[in-house]
Design a protein around this motif. Structure first.
Motif, PDB file in Angstrom:
ATOM      1  N   ILE A  32       0.835  -1.199   0.000  1.00  0.00           N
ATOM      2  CA  ILE A  32       0.000   0.000   0.000  1.00  0.00           C
ATOM      3  C   ILE A  32       0.872   1.253   0.000  1.00  0.00           C
ATOM      4  CG2 ILE A  32      -1.593   1.364   1.420  1.00  0.00           C
ATOM      5  CD1 ILE A  32      -2.941  -1.270   2.212  1.00  0.00           C
ATOM      6  N   ARG A  33       1.963   1.228   0.778  1.00  0.00           N
ATOM      7  CA  ARG A  33       2.866   2.387   0.804  1.00  0.00           C
ATOM      8  C   ARG A  33       3.510   2.611  -0.565  1.00  0.00           C
ATOM      9  NH1 ARG A  33       7.057   1.585   4.029  1.00  0.00           N
ATOM     10  NH2 ARG A  33       6.505  -0.397   4.973  1.00  0.00           N
ATOM     11  N   ARG A 120      14.551   6.489   3.082  1.00  0.00           N
ATOM     12  CA  ARG A 120      14.710   7.894   3.459  1.00  0.00           C
ATOM     13  C   ARG A 120      14.025   8.762   2.405  1.00  0.00           C
ATOM     14  NH1 ARG A 120      19.235   8.597   6.939  1.00  0.00           N
ATOM     15  NH2 ARG A 120      19.224   6.829   8.369  1.00  0.00           N
ATOM     16  N   GLY A 121      12.704   8.736   2.394  1.00  0.00           N
ATOM     17  CA  GLY A 121      11.964   9.504   1.402  1.00  0.00           C
ATOM     18  C   GLY A 121      12.184   8.925   0.014  1.00  0.00           C
ATOM     19  N   ARG A 122      12.730   9.749  -0.880  1.00  0.00           N
ATOM     20  CA  ARG A 122      12.975   9.296  -2.248  1.00  0.00           C
ATOM     21  C   ARG A 122      14.200   8.384  -2.343  1.00  0.00           C
ATOM     22  NH1 ARG A 122      10.495  11.899  -6.602  1.00  0.00           N
ATOM     23  NH2 ARG A 122       9.090  13.593  -6.040  1.00  0.00           N
ATOM     24  N   ILE A 123      14.975   8.330  -1.291  1.00  0.00           N
ATOM     25  CA  ILE A 123      16.151   7.461  -1.278  1.00  0.00           C
ATOM     26  C   ILE A 123      15.773   6.115  -0.678  1.00  0.00           C
ATOM     27  CG2 ILE A 123      18.478   7.107  -0.391  1.00  0.00           C
ATOM     28  CD1 ILE A 123      18.326   9.268  -2.488  1.00  0.00           C
ATOM     29  N   GLN A 124      15.955   5.071  -1.457  1.00  0.00           N
ATOM     30  CA  GLN A 124      15.698   3.712  -0.981  1.00  0.00           C
ATOM     31  C   GLN A 124      16.945   2.869  -1.229  1.00  0.00           C
ATOM     32  OE1 GLN A 124      12.036   3.393  -3.502  1.00  0.00           O
ATOM     33  NE2 GLN A 124      11.206   2.404  -1.675  1.00  0.00           N
ATOM     34  N   PRO A 149      23.608  10.221   6.360  1.00  0.00           N
ATOM     35  CA  PRO A 149      23.209  11.531   6.884  1.00  0.00           C
ATOM     36  C   PRO A 149      21.701  11.624   7.052  1.00  0.00           C
ATOM     37  CG  PRO A 149      23.858  11.689   4.574  1.00  0.00           C
ATOM     38  CD  PRO A 149      24.213  10.298   5.018  1.00  0.00           C
ATOM     39  N   GLY A 150      21.300  12.406   8.025  1.00  0.00           N
ATOM     40  CA  GLY A 150      19.879  12.515   8.325  1.00  0.00           C
ATOM     41  C   GLY A 150      19.082  13.320   7.321  1.00  0.00           C
ATOM     42  N   ASN A 151      19.766  14.061   6.446  1.00  0.00           N
ATOM     43  CA  ASN A 151      19.042  14.926   5.507  1.00  0.00           C
ATOM     44  C   ASN A 151      18.948  14.336   4.105  1.00  0.00           C
ATOM     45  OD1 ASN A 151      21.685  15.197   4.673  1.00  0.00           O
ATOM     46  ND2 ASN A 151      21.649  17.438   4.565  1.00  0.00           N
ATOM     47  N   LEU A 155      17.648  16.205   0.591  1.00  0.00           N
ATOM     48  CA  LEU A 155      18.497  16.386  -0.586  1.00  0.00           C
ATOM     49  C   LEU A 155      17.858  15.770  -1.829  1.00  0.00           C
ATOM     50  CD1 LEU A 155      22.065  15.647   0.871  1.00  0.00           C
ATOM     51  CD2 LEU A 155      20.886  17.848   0.641  1.00  0.00           C
ATOM     52  N   ALA A 156      17.270  14.592  -1.660  1.00  0.00           N
ATOM     53  CA  ALA A 156      16.647  13.924  -2.805  1.00  0.00           C
ATOM     54  C   ALA A 156      15.446  14.712  -3.316  1.00  0.00           C
ATOM     55  CB  ALA A 156      16.231  12.511  -2.415  1.00  0.00           C
ATOM     56  N   GLU A 157      14.629  15.219  -2.404  1.00  0.00           N
ATOM     57  CA  GLU A 157      13.467  16.022  -2.805  1.00  0.00           C
ATOM     58  C   GLU A 157      13.909  17.285  -3.532  1.00  0.00           C
ATOM     59  OE1 GLU A 157      10.322  15.665  -2.866  1.00  0.00           O
ATOM     60  OE2 GLU A 157      10.085  13.794  -1.770  1.00  0.00           O
ATOM     61  N   PHE A 158      14.989  17.901  -3.041  1.00  0.00           N
ATOM     62  CA  PHE A 158      15.473  19.123  -3.674  1.00  0.00           C
ATOM     63  C   PHE A 158      15.983  18.825  -5.087  1.00  0.00           C
ATOM     64  CE2 PHE A 158      18.727  22.270  -4.688  1.00  0.00           C
ATOM     65  CZ  PHE A 158      18.033  23.455  -4.449  1.00  0.00           C
ATOM     66  N   GLY A 159      16.777  17.766  -5.222  1.00  0.00           N
ATOM     67  CA  GLY A 159      17.284  17.395  -6.536  1.00  0.00           C
ATOM     68  C   GLY A 159      16.163  17.119  -7.522  1.00  0.00           C
ATOM     69  N   SER A 160      15.114  16.450  -7.049  1.00  0.00           N
ATOM     70  CA  SER A 160      13.971  16.146  -7.905  1.00  0.00           C
ATOM     71  C   SER A 160      13.258  17.415  -8.353  1.00  0.00           C
ATOM     72  CB  SER A 160      12.993  15.231  -7.157  1.00  0.00           C
ATOM     73  OG  SER A 160      11.833  14.999  -7.910  1.00  0.00           O
ATOM     74  N   SER A 161      13.154  18.383  -7.460  1.00  0.00           N
ATOM     75  CA  SER A 161      12.440  19.620  -7.783  1.00  0.00           C
ATOM     76  C   SER A 161      13.182  20.482  -8.798  1.00  0.00           C
ATOM     77  CB  SER A 161      12.208  20.434  -6.503  1.00  0.00           C
ATOM     78  OG  SER A 161      13.419  20.997  -6.027  1.00  0.00           O
ATOM     79  N   LYS A 162      14.471  20.209  -9.002  1.00  0.00           N
ATOM     80  CA  LYS A 162      15.291  21.025  -9.905  1.00  0.00           C
ATOM     81  C   LYS A 162      15.534  20.344 -11.253  1.00  0.00           C
ATOM     82  CE  LYS A 162      15.868  24.445  -7.079  1.00  0.00           C
ATOM     83  NZ  LYS A 162      15.241  25.758  -7.365  1.00  0.00           N
ATOM     84  N   ARG A 163      14.875  19.262 -11.526  1.00  0.00           N
ATOM     85  CA  ARG A 163      15.124  18.514 -12.761  1.00  0.00           C
ATOM     86  C   ARG A 163      14.880  19.357 -14.012  1.00  0.00           C
ATOM     87  NH1 ARG A 163      15.651  12.981 -12.504  1.00  0.00           N
ATOM     88  NH2 ARG A 163      14.787  12.729 -14.595  1.00  0.00           N
TER      89      ARG A 163
END
Length: 314
Positions: A32-33, A120-124, A149-151, A155-163
């Motif tokens: 489901i996730r 970790r969010g978009r990082i798997q 690292p905890g962030n 970082l992954a969300e930011f990289g995705s937003s700048k594609r």
């Protein structure tokens, strides 16, 4: 390599789970996730699954399993009951229909297995021993989680937003790759806890004009790949081109960046000619050479040579 690693897009895809107990709960929760459209077939289900059904997160067919269930266009089937005979029946009938099937905790009846995951969010990050040692995999996962690292998610969300914006600023794939390598290496980025910090670092780095030149690094090899230094591994992961002689063990070449160009050379004369041809390229090149050789000394003038770690007997 016993299993081919693969991340499967299950978003809005139909998945069948046969069984409604504790094992089914764990698998359905993960499905489901991942966005799967899950159908559960079982005369009874655990209270947790009942709550998922009431919330509209999965569909419950309140009945015993029958082969007719498989007539729907499922792309994946899970057999999770505590009845091995029934699980094997599900496996057989799913295979007859060309479906991917997993009989939980029964490896010979699995087309695929689920690895241990770090999310970790978009990082798997997926870790697997192919079912050989789950405890070892769990220990390894705990070790890796302790150094990440905890962030990472930020970082992954930011990289995705700048594609899209990075494509407008830097037209080629190589330029964008080089930019992101420099970006994620910045101390401010590594320590960032907010998007504002990342936006500032991103804007400042884009304004910088940093021309690229040909960079050649020589890396020694022997028989033991574990003697490579962290500096050598980092350089190998950044190189766009890898040159190597026939006697170089594949274990060394395999640790280089996956999309790097790989070229075989026969001797120092052929290598010299190839380097002359590449002079005008704005590339990072790694050249593997046997440990201790002096055959390439003239070609190495002014260039970095990374040796292997020494071995000592206790």
């Amino acid at each position: 390599m016993r299993y081919f690693p693969l991340f499967m897009d299950l978003n809005n895809k139909p998945v069948l789970v046969v069984g409604g107990g504790e094992v089914a709960c764990r698998k359905i929760d993960a499905l489901i996730r991942a966005g799967a459209y899950v159908t559960v077939v079982s005369p009874q289900v655990a209270p947790y699954l009942e709550s998922l059904v009431k919330d509209g997160k999965c569909v419950w067919v309140k009945n015993f399993y029958s082969s007719a269930v498989l007539d729907q266009p499922f792309i994946q089937v899970w057999a999770t009951t505590d009845n091995p005979e029934l699980n094997h029946q599900v496996h057989k009938e799913a295979k007859q229909r060309g479906l991917l099937v997993n009989v939980v905790d029964d490896q010979p009846y699995c087309d695929f297995i689920t690895p241990s995951m770090i999310d970790r969010g978009r990082i798997q990050i997926a870790i697997s021993s192919g079912g050989a040692s789950p405890v070892l995999v769990r220990n390894l996962r705990e070790t890796i989680e302790g150094v990440l690292p905890g962030n990472l998610g930020l970082l992954a969300e930011f990289g995705s937003s700048k594609r899209n914006s990075i494509k407008e600023a830097l037209p080629s794939v190589d330029l964008r790759r080089q930019f992101w390598e420099r970006f994620f290496a910045l101390t401010a980025v590594k320590q960032a806890t907010s998007r504002d910090v990342l936006e500032q670092a991103y804007s400042e780095l884009l304004k910088q004009d940093k021309p690229r030149e040909l960079e050649v690094v020589w890396v020694e090899f022997a028989q033991d790949v574990e003697r490579l230094s962290l500096k050598a591994l980092r350089t190998m992961q950044q190189a766009e081109r890898v040159l190597y002689p026939k006697q170089c063990p594949f274990d060394f070449i395999d640790l280089c960046r996956r999309d790097a160009e790989r070229e075989l050379f026969s001797d120092e004369t052929e290598l010299s000619q190839r380097l002359e041809e590449l002079k005008q390229q704005e590339e990072r090149i790694v050249i593997f050479i046997p440990q201790g050789t002096q055959a390439y000394a003239l070609l190495q003038s002014g260039q970095r040579v990374i040796g292997l770690a020494s071995e000592r007997l206790a």
